[in-house]
Design a protein around this motif. Structure first.
Motif, PDB file in Angstrom:
ATOM      1  N   GLU A  24       0.820  -1.215   0.000  1.00 56.59           N
ATOM      2  CA  GLU A  24       0.000   0.000   0.000  1.00 56.59           C
ATOM      3  C   GLU A  24       0.853   1.265   0.000  1.00 56.59           C
ATOM      4  N   TYR A  25       2.117   1.131   0.402  1.00 60.27           N
ATOM      5  CA  TYR A  25       2.984   2.309   0.414  1.00 60.27           C
ATOM      6  C   TYR A  25       3.381   2.682  -1.017  1.00 60.27           C
ATOM      7  N   SER A  26       3.742   3.951  -1.187  1.00 58.18           N
ATOM      8  CA  SER A  26       4.067   4.456  -2.514  1.00 58.18           C
ATOM      9  C   SER A  26       5.467   4.061  -2.953  1.00 58.18           C
ATOM     10  N   PRO A  27       5.649   3.676  -4.222  1.00 58.64           N
ATOM     11  CA  PRO A  27       6.989   3.419  -4.741  1.00 58.64           C
ATOM     12  C   PRO A  27       7.756   4.715  -5.013  1.00 58.64           C
ATOM     13  N   PHE A  28       7.031   5.850  -4.999  1.00 59.96           N
ATOM     14  CA  PHE A  28       7.672   7.144  -5.206  1.00 59.96           C
ATOM     15  C   PHE A  28       8.187   7.697  -3.874  1.00 59.96           C
ATOM     16  N   ASP A  29       9.338   8.322  -3.901  1.00 63.06           N
ATOM     17  CA  ASP A  29       9.899   8.949  -2.711  1.00 63.06           C
ATOM     18  C   ASP A  29       8.983  10.048  -2.188  1.00 63.06           C
ATOM     19  N   PHE A  30       8.891  10.178  -0.880  1.00 64.02           N
ATOM     20  CA  PHE A  30       8.021  11.183  -0.260  1.00 64.02           C
ATOM     21  C   PHE A  30       8.346  12.592  -0.751  1.00 64.02           C
ATOM     22  N   LYS A  31       9.603  12.961  -0.730  1.00 61.72           N
ATOM     23  CA  LYS A  31       9.997  14.307  -1.153  1.00 61.72           C
ATOM     24  C   LYS A  31       9.643  14.541  -2.615  1.00 61.72           C
ATOM     25  N   ASP A  32       9.880  13.551  -3.444  1.00 65.14           N
ATOM     26  CA  ASP A  32       9.538  13.675  -4.865  1.00 65.14           C
ATOM     27  C   ASP A  32       8.042  13.891  -5.052  1.00 65.14           C
ATOM     28  N   ARG A  33       7.253  13.172  -4.287  1.00 58.18           N
ATOM     29  CA  ARG A  33       5.788  13.317  -4.388  1.00 58.18           C
ATOM     30  C   ARG A  33       5.330  14.710  -3.981  1.00 58.18           C
ATOM     31  N   VAL A  34       5.859  15.186  -2.854  1.00 64.63           N
ATOM     32  CA  VAL A  34       5.463  16.509  -2.375  1.00 64.63           C
ATOM     33  C   VAL A  34       5.873  17.585  -3.375  1.00 64.63           C
ATOM     34  N   GLU A  35       7.068  17.486  -3.900  1.00 60.70           N
ATOM     35  CA  GLU A  35       7.547  18.483  -4.862  1.00 60.70           C
ATOM     36  C   GLU A  35       6.729  18.448  -6.150  1.00 60.70           C
ATOM     37  N   PHE A  45      -1.751  17.692   0.893  1.00 61.86           N
ATOM     38  CA  PHE A  45      -1.098  16.418   0.606  1.00 61.86           C
ATOM     39  C   PHE A  45      -1.632  15.343   1.547  1.00 61.86           C
ATOM     40  N   GLY A  46      -1.923  14.164   1.008  1.00 66.23           N
ATOM     41  CA  GLY A  46      -2.467  13.073   1.813  1.00 66.23           C
ATOM     42  C   GLY A  46      -1.485  11.940   2.038  1.00 66.23           C
ATOM     43  N   LEU A  47      -1.611  11.308   3.211  1.00 70.58           N
ATOM     44  CA  LEU A  47      -0.760  10.164   3.570  1.00 70.58           C
ATOM     45  C   LEU A  47      -1.625   9.034   4.122  1.00 70.58           C
ATOM     46  N   TRP A  48      -1.347   7.824   3.677  1.00 70.65           N
ATOM     47  CA  TRP A  48      -1.999   6.601   4.169  1.00 70.65           C
ATOM     48  C   TRP A  48      -1.129   5.997   5.264  1.00 70.65           C
ATOM     49  N   HIS A  49      -1.729   5.315   6.236  1.00 67.79           N
ATOM     50  CA  HIS A  49      -0.953   4.843   7.388  1.00 67.79           C
ATOM     51  C   HIS A  49       0.224   3.946   7.007  1.00 67.79           C
ATOM     52  N   ALA A  50       0.027   3.044   6.031  1.00 63.37           N
ATOM     53  CA  ALA A  50       1.122   2.166   5.632  1.00 63.37           C
ATOM     54  C   ALA A  50       2.245   2.954   4.967  1.00 63.37           C
ATOM     55  N   ASP A  51       1.879   3.982   4.236  1.00 60.45           N
ATOM     56  CA  ASP A  51       2.881   4.833   3.596  1.00 60.45           C
ATOM     57  C   ASP A  51       3.624   5.659   4.640  1.00 60.45           C
ATOM     58  N   GLU A  57      10.686   5.058   7.948  1.00 59.74           N
ATOM     59  CA  GLU A  57      11.857   4.185   7.999  1.00 59.74           C
ATOM     60  C   GLU A  57      13.124   4.941   7.602  1.00 59.74           C
ATOM     61  N   SER A  58      12.953   6.039   6.859  1.00 56.13           N
ATOM     62  CA  SER A  58      14.125   6.777   6.375  1.00 56.13           C
ATOM     63  C   SER A  58      14.101   8.264   6.704  1.00 56.13           C
ATOM     64  N   ARG A  59      12.943   8.784   7.162  1.00 53.73           N
ATOM     65  CA  ARG A  59      12.830  10.200   7.503  1.00 53.73           C
ATOM     66  C   ARG A  59      12.118  10.351   8.842  1.00 53.73           C
ATOM     67  N   SER A  60      12.385  11.435   9.519  1.00 53.36           N
ATOM     68  CA  SER A  60      11.680  11.736  10.761  1.00 53.36           C
ATOM     69  C   SER A  60      10.446  12.573  10.451  1.00 53.36           C
ATOM     70  N   LEU A  61       9.538  12.656  11.411  1.00 56.82           N
ATOM     71  CA  LEU A  61       8.362  13.511  11.237  1.00 56.82           C
ATOM     72  C   LEU A  61       8.783  14.967  11.058  1.00 56.82           C
ATOM     73  N   LYS A  62       9.838  15.366  11.750  1.00 53.62           N
ATOM     74  CA  LYS A  62      10.337  16.737  11.613  1.00 53.62           C
ATOM     75  C   LYS A  62      10.821  17.001  10.191  1.00 53.62           C
ATOM     76  N   GLU A  63      11.514  16.034   9.619  1.00 52.72           N
ATOM     77  CA  GLU A  63      11.986  16.180   8.238  1.00 52.72           C
ATOM     78  C   GLU A  63      10.815  16.221   7.263  1.00 52.72           C
ATOM     79  N   MET A  64       9.816  15.391   7.512  1.00 54.29           N
ATOM     80  CA  MET A  64       8.627  15.386   6.654  1.00 54.29           C
ATOM     81  C   MET A  64       7.924  16.737   6.705  1.00 54.29           C
ATOM     82  N   LYS A  65       7.797  17.282   7.903  1.00 49.39           N
ATOM     83  CA  LYS A  65       7.140  18.585   8.053  1.00 49.39           C
ATOM     84  C   LYS A  65       7.903  19.676   7.310  1.00 49.39           C
ATOM     85  N   GLN A  66       9.229  19.622   7.365  1.00 52.71           N
ATOM     86  CA  GLN A  66      10.038  20.621   6.666  1.00 52.71           C
ATOM     87  C   GLN A  66       9.833  20.534   5.158  1.00 52.71           C
ATOM     88  N   ILE A  67       9.766  19.319   4.640  1.00 52.01           N
ATOM     89  CA  ILE A  67       9.536  19.129   3.204  1.00 52.01           C
ATOM     90  C   ILE A  67       8.170  19.678   2.801  1.00 52.01           C
TER      91      ILE A  67
END
Length: 281
Positions: A24-35, A45-51, A57-67
């Motif tokens: 269910e998670y996206s094959p696209f990188d989070f940052k790429d999707r947001v950009e 922007f929407g996020l599913w729990h599995a995503d 696994e590779s970014r913190s919530l703080k990093e996600m918020k900054q993006i």
């Protein structure tokens, strides 16, 4: 008419994740999707729990918020919580999921968290009201809202019952998510939506499709939705009814489609934005 319209890229539309599978998670990188969503013009922007779990696994919530902030995302939507009204082991697992979503909602300053049911679980209304009130109280502690998504697959599948639950709960941060797809499949007249009190119109999602299909409703829902203007739905009339009800928030675009899952990220974001915005002209 479009100058005040803000669109939210709902998770399934641009993720290419496979619903109801272990991918269910996206094959696209989070940052790429947001950009990509930002370049197309989206403000949410929407996020599913599995995503969410996969990204963390590779970014913190703080990093996600900054993006999200760096790309001008004013609105964040988190989904999906089930089994919140049950008892036993499934409720325990739901509570674990709830905590993850609410912690993320606080860190990402999410507009709301979507909840519901996919299995037509039987539950008396008094229990639903209490459970929804409890959920909203928990969400309030994290500064977010709870949106019940009205669907044909849920433990309640009428507008009247949905209103009875959110009104009974009496929570200022609780309301209903109105997805055009589900309203059409439930044959709920648009005019009924126009009479819903504005405080319960928590979120609205647009899409298109056909009134009848040769496959099951489940198959239709996860693989054959269409972008706005490419099906049979009267989207502009629905928008008019929602606006008459007093809705003034962002408009999600939720299209689960086997065809779209083959597209590039740039095509997904650009086409979904352009076809949805055309409905407001």
């Amino acid at each position: 008419m479009t100058k005040d319209v803000e669109l939210l890229a709902s998770y399934w539309t641009i993720s290419s994740g496979l619903p109801h599978t272990d991918r269910e998670y996206s094959p696209f990188d989070f940052k790429d999707r947001v950009e990509a969503a930002a370049r197309a013009g989206f403000k949410g922007f929407g996020l599913w729990h599995a995503d969410l779990d996969h990204v963390l696994e590779s970014r913190s919530l703080k990093e996600m918020k900054q993006i999200l902030d760096d790309n001008g995302m004013k609105y964040v939507e988190l989904e999906f919580l089930t089994d919140w009204f049950l008892d036993g082991e499934r409720k325990k697992q739901s509570d674990i999921q709830k905590q993850k979503l609410l912690l993320a909602a606080e860190a990402l300053q999410a507009k709301h968290v979507k909840v519901g049911d996919f299995f037509r679980e039987q539950c008396p209304m008094p229990r639903l009201i209490d459970a929804f009130a409890e959920l909203c109280a928990d969400a309030a502690k994290h500064g977010t809202r709870i949106g019940f998504e009205l669907m044909p697959f849920s433990m309640i599948d009428t507008l009247a019952d949905s209103l009875a639950m959110v009104e009974g709960a009496g929570a200022e941060n609780g309301g209903i998510v109105f997805d055009l797809w589900h309203l059409v499949k439930l044959k709920i007249p648009y005019e009924e939506v126009s009479r819903v009190p504005a405080q319960y119109l928590l979120s609205v999602e647009l899409n298109d499709g056909t009134f009848e299909a040769p496959w099951s409703l489940h198959e239709d829902t996860i693989n054959h939705r269409r972008l706005c203007g490419e099906g049979e739905f009267d989207i502009k009339s629905f928008i008019d009814c929602v606006q008459r009800a007093g809705y003034a928030g962002p408009w999600g675009i939720e299209v689960l489609s086997e065809e779209l899952r083959q597209w590039s990220l740039e095509k997904l974001t650009t086409r979904s934005f352009e076809t949805t915005m055309a409905q407001f002209r």
